[in-house]
Design a protein around this motif. Sequence first.
Motif, PDB file in Angstrom:
ATOM      1  N   LEU A  14       0.838  -1.165  -0.067  1.00  0.00           N
ATOM      2  CA  LEU A  14      -0.111  -0.051  -0.166  1.00  0.00           C
ATOM      3  C   LEU A  14       1.028   1.249   0.147  1.00  0.00           C
ATOM      4  N   GLU A  15       2.071   1.268   0.703  1.00  0.00           N
ATOM      5  CA  GLU A  15       2.946   2.358   0.892  1.00  0.00           C
ATOM      6  C   GLU A  15       3.610   2.815  -0.648  1.00  0.00           C
ATOM      7  N   TYR A  16       3.403   2.095  -1.731  1.00  0.00           N
ATOM      8  CA  TYR A  16       4.077   2.285  -2.854  1.00  0.00           C
ATOM      9  C   TYR A  16       2.966   3.145  -3.831  1.00  0.00           C
ATOM     10  N   SER A  17       1.822   3.361  -3.192  1.00  0.00           N
ATOM     11  CA  SER A  17       0.973   4.295  -3.962  1.00  0.00           C
ATOM     12  C   SER A  17       1.394   5.961  -3.864  1.00  0.00           C
ATOM     13  N   ALA A  18       1.568   6.168  -4.974  1.00  0.00           N
ATOM     14  CA  ALA A  18       2.433   7.472  -5.436  1.00  0.00           C
ATOM     15  C   ALA A  18       2.394   7.928  -6.932  1.00  0.00           C
ATOM     16  N   MET A  19       2.826   9.050  -7.096  1.00  0.00           N
ATOM     17  CA  MET A  19       3.318   9.290  -8.336  1.00  0.00           C
ATOM     18  C   MET A  19       4.831   9.031  -8.586  1.00  0.00           C
ATOM     19  N   TYR A  20       4.820   8.357  -9.764  1.00  0.00           N
ATOM     20  CA  TYR A  20       6.438   7.939 -10.147  1.00  0.00           C
ATOM     21  C   TYR A  20       6.779   8.803 -11.329  1.00  0.00           C
ATOM     22  N   LEU A  21       7.745   9.770 -11.134  1.00  0.00           N
ATOM     23  CA  LEU A  21       8.393  10.656 -12.141  1.00  0.00           C
ATOM     24  C   LEU A  21       9.456  10.313 -12.575  1.00  0.00           C
ATOM     25  N   CYS A  22       9.609  10.036 -14.064  1.00  0.00           N
ATOM     26  CA  CYS A  22      10.912   9.844 -14.573  1.00  0.00           C
ATOM     27  C   CYS A  22      11.473  11.076 -15.297  1.00  0.00           C
ATOM     28  N   ALA A  23      12.824  11.196 -15.011  1.00  0.00           N
ATOM     29  CA  ALA A  23      13.535  12.323 -15.601  1.00  0.00           C
ATOM     30  C   ALA A  23      14.837  11.795 -16.243  1.00  0.00           C
ATOM     31  N   SER A  24      15.328  12.769 -17.224  1.00  0.00           N
ATOM     32  CA  SER A  24      16.765  12.521 -17.992  1.00  0.00           C
ATOM     33  C   SER A  24      17.519  13.839 -17.924  1.00  0.00           C
ATOM     34  N   ARG A  25      18.689  13.580 -18.103  1.00  0.00           N
ATOM     35  CA  ARG A  25      19.580  14.845 -18.266  1.00  0.00           C
ATOM     36  C   ARG A  25      20.858  14.404 -19.163  1.00  0.00           C
ATOM     37  N   GLY A  26      21.151  15.222 -20.171  1.00  0.00           N
ATOM     38  CA  GLY A  26      22.228  14.998 -20.836  1.00  0.00           C
ATOM     39  C   GLY A  26      23.652  15.863 -20.214  1.00  0.00           C
ATOM     40  N   TYR A  27      24.656  15.112 -20.935  1.00  0.00           N
ATOM     41  CA  TYR A  27      25.849  15.435 -20.516  1.00  0.00           C
ATOM     42  C   TYR A  27      26.144  16.932 -20.197  1.00  0.00           C
ATOM     43  N   ASN A  28      25.570  17.646 -21.337  1.00  0.00           N
ATOM     44  CA  ASN A  28      25.976  19.183 -21.274  1.00  0.00           C
ATOM     45  C   ASN A  28      24.899  20.004 -20.429  1.00  0.00           C
ATOM     46  N   TYR A  29      23.902  19.599 -19.842  1.00  0.00           N
ATOM     47  CA  TYR A  29      23.116  19.964 -19.010  1.00  0.00           C
ATOM     48  C   TYR A  29      23.170  19.761 -17.760  1.00  0.00           C
ATOM     49  N   ALA A  30      22.692  21.133 -16.813  1.00  0.00           N
ATOM     50  CA  ALA A  30      22.481  20.774 -15.175  1.00  0.00           C
ATOM     51  C   ALA A  30      21.035  20.553 -15.064  1.00  0.00           C
ATOM     52  N   GLU A  31      20.113  20.857 -15.915  1.00  0.00           N
ATOM     53  CA  GLU A  31      18.817  20.570 -15.682  1.00  0.00           C
ATOM     54  C   GLU A  31      18.382  19.076 -16.028  1.00  0.00           C
ATOM     55  N   GLN A  32      17.256  18.613 -15.315  1.00  0.00           N
ATOM     56  CA  GLN A  32      16.608  17.530 -15.658  1.00  0.00           C
ATOM     57  C   GLN A  32      15.435  17.778 -16.460  1.00  0.00           C
ATOM     58  N   PHE A  33      14.929  16.865 -17.289  1.00  0.00           N
ATOM     59  CA  PHE A  33      13.780  16.881 -18.325  1.00  0.00           C
ATOM     60  C   PHE A  33      12.878  16.189 -17.587  1.00  0.00           C
ATOM     61  N   PHE A  34      11.808  16.130 -17.087  1.00  0.00           N
ATOM     62  CA  PHE A  34      10.945  15.208 -16.561  1.00  0.00           C
ATOM     63  C   PHE A  34       9.860  14.924 -17.600  1.00  0.00           C
ATOM     64  N   GLY A  35       9.155  13.526 -17.359  1.00  0.00           N
ATOM     65  CA  GLY A  35       7.947  13.055 -18.000  1.00  0.00           C
ATOM     66  C   GLY A  35       6.916  13.506 -17.153  1.00  0.00           C
ATOM     67  N   PRO A  36       5.669  12.939 -17.358  1.00  0.00           N
ATOM     68  CA  PRO A  36       4.163  13.513 -16.888  1.00  0.00           C
ATOM     69  C   PRO A  36       4.115  12.717 -15.637  1.00  0.00           C
ATOM     70  N   GLY A  37       4.731  11.574 -15.588  1.00  0.00           N
ATOM     71  CA  GLY A  37       4.631  10.648 -14.187  1.00  0.00           C
ATOM     72  C   GLY A  37       3.625   9.638 -14.574  1.00  0.00           C
ATOM     73  N   THR A  38       3.669   8.676 -13.634  1.00  0.00           N
ATOM     74  CA  THR A  38       2.676   7.758 -13.759  1.00  0.00           C
ATOM     75  C   THR A  38       2.124   7.601 -12.131  1.00  0.00           C
ATOM     76  N   ARG A  39       0.732   7.594 -12.445  1.00  0.00           N
ATOM     77  CA  ARG A  39       0.122   7.646 -10.840  1.00  0.00           C
ATOM     78  C   ARG A  39      -0.236   6.082 -10.489  1.00  0.00           C
ATOM     79  N   LEU A  40       0.205   5.512  -9.373  1.00  0.00           N
ATOM     80  CA  LEU A  40       0.224   4.054  -9.169  1.00  0.00           C
ATOM     81  C   LEU A  40      -0.529   4.144  -7.789  1.00  0.00           C
ATOM     82  N   THR A  41      -1.777   3.678  -8.058  1.00  0.00           N
ATOM     83  CA  THR A  41      -2.634   3.024  -6.640  1.00  0.00           C
ATOM     84  C   THR A  41      -2.507   1.706  -6.404  1.00  0.00           C
ATOM     85  N   VAL A  42      -2.034   1.354  -5.240  1.00  0.00           N
ATOM     86  CA  VAL A  42      -2.000  -0.207  -4.809  1.00  0.00           C
ATOM     87  C   VAL A  42      -3.398  -0.323  -3.851  1.00  0.00           C
ATOM     88  N   LEU A  43      -4.009  -1.378  -4.338  1.00  0.00           N
ATOM     89  CA  LEU A  43      -5.361  -1.745  -3.283  1.00  0.00           C
ATOM     90  C   LEU A  43      -5.270  -3.071  -2.765  1.00  0.00           C
TER      91      LEU A  43
END
Lengths: 112, 112
Positions: A83-112
């Motif tokens: 149940l504790e895994y219920s959350a939004m899971y965000l993925c991000a990526s970063r290129g070698y020449n970047y300081a910032e991360q680029f984010f996906g929209p997320g996956t909302r996981l609901t555990v029942l």
Amino acid sequence: DTTVKQNPRYKLARVGKPVNLICSQTMNHDTMYWYQKKPNQAPKLLLFYYDKILNREADTFEKFQSSRPNNSFCSLYIGSAGLEYSAMYLCASRGYNYAEQFFGPGTRLTVL
Amino acid sequence: GEQVEQRPPHLSVREGDSAVITCTYTDPNSYYFFWYKQEPGASLQLLMKVFSSTEINEGQGFTVLLNKKDKRLSLNLTAAHPGDSAAYFCAVSEAGYQNFYFGKGTSLTVIP
């Protein structure tokens, strides 16, 4: 294309069952990250791949697995959801020449 | 490890008013600072990045201030409009910038 894609956007899982979340990017970024975000909490880093090397945070080491079959794809795997895994899971990526991360929209996981 | 505190958690302002969101951090080695904006259902989008040598950065309708002596980062929307209604997150990373440490976020509502 500077987008990071995540599939699925919503996931319903039963307690004790496995969960596999997918992330992809076509920016040729060498690092990909997974975060867990719960309401009223800061996004928490779970793990990241730098190229083919996986780095997992110490406090979530045994709870999450990941694979990166190629530069574009990265998965997050939960062997037995609780149940504790219920959350939004965000993925991000970063290129070698970047300081910032680029984010996906997320996956909302609901555990029942 | 790094601790990032973001305030306020919720902020409601009238259109045309200013809105200020502040983050404080603890690690003096923190080197890169970021503000992200997240609209409902969308990805975190980079608003601005600030490096250690930068104290003030101005964008479209907002200003970012970095005070390394006080370990404080702030986002000032100078004349808020309804399109600014979103969640805002600060993030901090060290010079290697592999890991991001996020604040808990601020939910901003701009009332027309």
